[in-house]
Design an enzyme around this catalytic site. Structure first.
Site, PDB file in Angstrom:
ATOM      1  CG  LEU A  22       2.304  -3.959  33.317  1.00 41.33           C
ATOM      2  CD1 LEU A  22       1.270  -3.444  34.194  1.00 41.33           C
ATOM      3  CD2 LEU A  22       1.518  -5.287  32.536  1.00 41.33           C
ATOM      4  CB  CYS A  23       9.528  -3.284  32.478  1.00 40.98           C
ATOM      5  SG  CYS A  23       9.154  -1.993  33.460  1.00 40.98           S
ATOM      6  CG  HIS A  24       7.627  -1.942  26.741  1.00 36.42           C
ATOM      7  ND1 HIS A  24       6.976  -1.005  27.241  1.00 36.42           N
ATOM      8  CD2 HIS A  24       6.921  -2.160  25.979  1.00 36.42           C
ATOM      9  CE1 HIS A  24       6.207  -0.433  26.691  1.00 36.42           C
ATOM     10  NE2 HIS A  24       4.954  -1.640  25.780  1.00 36.42           N
TER      11      HIS A  24
ATOM     12  CG  MET B  26      10.327   1.168  35.484  1.00 35.46           C
ATOM     13  SD  MET B  26       9.916   1.771  37.562  1.00 35.46           S
ATOM     14  CE  MET B  26      10.230  -0.061  38.434  1.00 35.46           C
ATOM     15  CD  GLU B  27      14.503   0.082  31.498  1.00 34.28           C
ATOM     16  OE1 GLU B  27      14.068  -1.203  31.544  1.00 34.28           O
ATOM     17  OE2 GLU B  27      13.886   1.284  32.046  1.00 34.28           O
TER      18      GLU B  27
ATOM     19  CG  ASP C 157      23.658 -12.012  48.787  1.00 34.54           C
ATOM     20  OD1 ASP C 157      23.804 -12.327  50.310  1.00 34.54           O
ATOM     21  OD2 ASP C 157      25.116 -12.559  48.547  1.00 34.54           O
TER      22      ASP C 157
END
Length: 161
Positions: free
Chosen positions: A75-77, A113-114, A128
């Site tokens: 749902l993120c654009h 969100m980014e 990692d």
């Protein structure tokens, strides 16, 4: 409490329609940490990690991830991001690395969100790259520190400096 915009009237998830929203400059900053053994931090500081430049690779991974957030988070654009900055700083007091990201866009929706994705992936990349030396590392405190722009205005975490 604010209304959840990703739910329709029936409670089903849907992508928010931003077509009528004004394009404004929007920024977001997020932070997180990777806590590790002092010996693991020494490997990073001295450039002796077997996989190479931990900080440089984590920075690049965070930048790349921020640009692909819409592929990772439902749902993120997709956004035409104008700036991403990721900093990984050694902090002997943790011991470990502090990761910060700043993302900027001129568009109809924010970049929180980014910024969070950039920090998350940078932290995962650090893990990692040195996990062979320290599987007990902890990724902690990933959170939004600040955001600006858009209808909801500015947000600044209470303990933000």
């Amino acid at each position: 409490m604010a209304e959840l915009t990703h739910l329709d009237a029936a409670g089903a998830a849907n992508m928010v329609d931003v077509s009528d929203k004004a394009s404004t400059t929007r920024t977001a900053r997020a932070v997180g940490t990777v806590v590790m053994l002092p010996e693991t931090l020494a490997l990073i500081r001295e450039g002796d990690a077997k996989k190479g430049d931990v900080i440089g690779t984590a920075r690049l991974a965070g930048i790349m991830a921020s640009k692909r957030t819409h592929e990772l988070i439902p749902l993120c654009h997709p956004l035409l991001i104008s700036k991403v900055r990721v900093d990984c700083t050694i902090d002997e007091s943790l011991p470990g690395l502090r990761v910060a990201a700043e993302v900027k866009v001129l568009g109809p929706t924010g970049v929180e969100m980014e910024a969070l994705t950039a920090v998350s992936v940078a932290c995962l990349t650090i893990y990692d790259m040195v996990k062979a030396a320290d599987r007990g590392m902890r990724i902690e405190g990933i959170r939004l520190l600040a955001k600006d722009g858009g209808r909801s205005g500015a947000y600044l975490a209470e303990d933000a400096v």
